[in-house]
Design a protein around this motif. Structure first.
Motif, short mmCIF file in Angstrom:
data_model
loop_
_atom_site.label_atom_id
_atom_site.label_comp_id
_atom_site.label_asym_id
_atom_site.label_seq_id
_atom_site.Cartn_x
_atom_site.Cartn_y
_atom_site.Cartn_z
N ASP A 1 0.77 -1.30 0.03
CA ASP A 1 0.09 0.13 -0.06
C ASP A 1 0.80 1.30 0.13
N GLU A 2 2.07 1.03 -0.25
CA GLU A 2 3.14 2.31 -0.43
C GLU A 2 2.89 3.02 -1.80
N PRO A 3 2.27 4.31 -2.03
CA PRO A 3 2.37 4.78 -3.29
C PRO A 3 3.44 5.01 -3.85
N ASN B 1 -8.83 9.28 -12.95
CA ASN B 1 -9.13 9.42 -11.34
C ASN B 1 -10.08 8.94 -10.79
N GLN C 1 -10.92 5.61 -8.32
CA GLN C 1 -11.69 5.73 -7.24
C GLN C 1 -12.90 4.52 -7.27
N LYS D 1 -7.47 2.95 -3.99
CA LYS D 1 -7.46 4.14 -2.76
C LYS D 1 -6.38 4.87 -2.69
N ASN D 2 -4.96 4.25 -2.99
CA ASN D 2 -3.95 4.89 -3.12
C ASN D 2 -3.09 5.57 -4.40
N THR D 3 -4.02 5.83 -5.46
CA THR D 3 -3.51 5.98 -6.61
C THR D 3 -3.95 7.56 -7.30
N TYR D 4 -2.92 8.14 -8.00
CA TYR D 4 -3.28 9.36 -8.29
C TYR D 4 -2.47 9.58 -9.71
N ARG E 1 2.38 17.63 -8.11
CA ARG E 1 2.21 16.33 -7.69
C ARG E 1 2.48 15.34 -8.93
N THR F 1 0.01 2.29 -6.00
CA THR F 1 0.41 1.17 -5.07
C THR F 1 0.39 -0.23 -5.67
N ASP G 1 -3.06 -1.31 -5.83
CA ASP G 1 -4.17 -0.89 -6.73
C ASP G 1 -3.82 -1.44 -8.23
#
Length: 462
Positions: free
Chosen positions: A90-92, A181, A185, A190-193, A215, A220, A223
Motif C-alpha cells: 500500500d505504499e504509493p 482518477n 476511485q 484508494k492510493n492512486t493518483y 504532484r 500502489t 492498486d
C-alpha cells in the motif's frame, strides 16, 4: 391465541435468522523504455524493516514466501480477491508505464460502449507529437486507427500513441486524466493518483501540456493488481493485444515494435527471451523510469487458476522478470482454487423465505453464484461456515420475479491458527416467480388465518 402467535412468530423468525453450519518471444533489441538520467540503485531497496509477507491461510505457517529485492510487490488470486503475498503493498510509488493499464482499460470501455470503433481514425495533435520516451514518432496531423495506436501502446508502451488515444476520448489529456482518477476511485484504488495518461514524470511531459500541480503519478502494488483484475474481468479479450510479440506499425518502418514483456509464454522459442518465458503468462504491462525503477504487472494462468503479480522498483529490466517468476512460482506451487459451493445451491435451513401479498406465502431460494476459496495445494475439501441474512418478510412483497434477490449468504473459510478467514458473500435468489395475489384470495387467506389462530388458541386452553 397468544401462545399460538408466539409459535408461528418463532417459526418465521427461524427462517429469517442467521443460519450457521459447517460445510466443508528473437529479441530485436534489449532496451527498455528510454529514460532521462540514471537509475539510482538505492531506489530498489525497500524501507528498513520491510519484508515479504505471505498471508497465512494454512494455519501452519509452513509455506514460506520468497525473498525479494524490490520496493513493493503483491500476488493475488483475482476470482476470490485473496492476497497470497505482499511487500509494502500500500505504499504509493511511481508506476511508470504501468499507468497505461488505465488508459488501455478506458479506451477498451469506449469501444465496448459503442462510443469508439477500433477502425476509427485518430488525428495526432501537438501534445502527442511532442511526447518523449518510448514512442513511435508520430507527427502532428498523422492519422492512425484506434487499434493501431492501441497496439503501439500495449505492446511498445508508446507514449505518443497513448496521448493520442487519451485526447481522442476526452478532447485533452488532462480531461482524460480526470476520467482516469474517477475510474480509479470507482475500482477501489484508494492510493492512486494520475497526472497523465502515460506514467511519465511531470517534468518529462511536453511544455504547455503539464498539469497545474506539483504532484506526480503514484500507484500502489495493490492498486495495480486491482486495475489488472478489472481489465481481466471487464475486457477478457485483452490478450488479443498483450500477447502480440512484435508489430510493424508502418509498412515503411525498418523494424517492428517488440513487446517489452519478455515473459510471454510464446517467447520460449525466442533465443534471447526464452530464459524469461513463463508458462501461462499472457500479460500485462511493464514500466520503467528513473524514479520508478523497473516495474511489471504480470498475469498467468495454470490449471484453471489465474494469478496477478505486481513488482515495483527492480534494479534492471531482467530483474523485474526474475522477481516476478519467483512471486508467481510461489503462488502456483503452493495454492489452488477450490469451489466449495456450486451456483444455484439450496441452503440447508433457508430453503424457502416468506413473501407477503403473493399467490404463495413463501418462495424457494438458492445461491446465485458459486463460492470458491484459495486453499493450500493438495488440501482436502475446505471446511466453511456460513451465515444467511434474509430480507424481512415485510419488505418481500409480491410480485417477485424469478431470480429476485431476497437476501445474502456469507461463507467463511478459516483454519485453526489463522486469525482472519477468507469471506465470500453471494446473493440468495428466488427459483420461481411469485405473482401478486388478488384481493379475493387475500381476504380468504386472512379469514383462514383468523380462524386458524382462533382454533389453535382454543385448543391451547385444554
Amino acid at each position: 391465541m397468544k401462545a399460538n402467535n408466539h409459535k408461528q412468530n418463532k417459526k418465521r423468525s427461524m427462517i429469517k435468522k442467521s443460519v450457521t453450519a459447517v460445510m466443508v518471444l528473437n529479441m530485436m533489441y534489449m532496451s527498455a523504455l528510454p529514460v532521462v538520467g540514471n537509475f539510482d540503485p538505492s531506489v530498489a531497496t525497500f524501507a528498513a524493516g520491510a519484508t515479504t509477507e505471505a498471508v497465512n491461510i494454512t494455519g501452519t505457517g509452513s509455506v514460506k514466501p520468497p525473498s525479494l529485492a524490490l520496493r513493493s510487490a503483491i500476488l493475488i488470486e483475482p476470482s476470490t480477491g485473496q492476497v497470497l503475498l505482499s511487500m509494502n503493498p500500500d505504499e504509493p510509488l511511481p508506476p511508470a508505464s504501468m499507468t497505461k493499464m488505465m488508459t488501455e482499460y478506458l479506451v477498451a470501455e469506449q469501444v465496448k460502449q459503442g462510443k469508439l470503433k477500433w477502425t476509427d481514425k485518430v488525428t495526432v495533435q501537438e501534445n502527442a507529437a511532442k511526447s518523449i520516451g518510448s514512442r513511435i514518432f508520430l507527427a502532428q496531423g498523422d492519422q492512425h486507427t484506434v487499434e493501431e495506436l492501441y497496439i503501439a501502446m500495449a505492446v511498445g508502451s508508446a507514449n505518443d500513441a497513448t496521448v493520442a488515444l487519451a485526447e481522442r476520448v476526452s478532447g485533452t489529456e488532462q480531461d482524460f486524466v480526470k476520467l482516469m482518477n474517477e475510474t480509479a476511485q470507482k475500482m477501489g484504488m484508494k492510493n492512486t493518483y494520475f497526472i497523465n495518461s502515460t506514467g511519465l514524470d511531470r517534468g518529462d511531459m511536453p511544455k504547455g501540456f503539464q498539469p497545474d500541480t506539483d504532484r506526480e503519478t503514484v500507484m500502489t502494488a495493490r492498486d495495480a493488481a486491482t486495475l489488472a483484475g478489472n481489465i481481466i474481468k471487464d475486457h477478457p479479450d485483452y490478450t488479443r493485444f498483450t500477447t502480440i510479440q512484435s508489430y510493424k506499425f508502418r509498412p515503411t518502418d525498418k523494424a517492428p515494435i517488440i513487446n517489452y514483456n519478455w515473459m510471454l509464454e510464446a517467447n520460449k522459442n525466442i533465443t534471447n527471451f526464452k530464459k524469461f518465458a513463463y508458462p501461462g503468462l499472457d500479460g500485462m504491462k511493464t514500466g520503467h523510469t528513473a524514479n520508478a525503477g523497473n516495474c511489471f504487472t504480470g498475469t498467468a494462468e495454470r490449471n484453471g487458476m489465474r494469478l496477478i503479480s505486481v513488482v515495483m522498483g527492480a534494479d534492471s529490466d531482467a530483474h523485474r522478470f526474475t522477481e516476478t517468476a519467483k512471486v508467481l512460482n510461489y503462488g502456483f506451487d503452493n495454492f489452488e482454487v477450490k469451489q466449495v459451493v456450486a451456483p444455484k445451491t439450496v441452503v440447508k435451513g433457508a430453503e424457502n423465505v416468506p413473501v407477503s401479498k403473493g399467490t404463495e406465502t413463501e418462495v424457494p431460494v438458492v445461491t446465485k453464484d458459486a463460492v470458491s476459496f484459495v486453499v493450500p495445494k493438495g488440501a482436502g475439501n475446505p471446511k466453511v461456515t456460513f451465515t444467511t441474512n434474509i430480507t424481512p418478510e415485510s419488505s418481500l412483497v409480491a410480485p417477485l420475479k424469478q431470480g429476485a434477490k431476497v437476501g445474502t449468504i456469507s461463507y467463511t473459510y478459516k483454519t485453526d491458527g489463522v486469525e482472519k478467514g477468507q469471506v465470500k458473500t453471494v446473493d440468495l435468489v428466488t427459483t420461481t416467480a411469485v405473482e401478486e395475489a388478488g384481493w379475493f384470495r387475500m381476504l380468504f387467506r386472512a379469514i383462514g388465518n383468523f380462524f386458524g389462530d382462533l382454533f389453535q388458541g382454543i385448543k391451547n386452553l385444554f
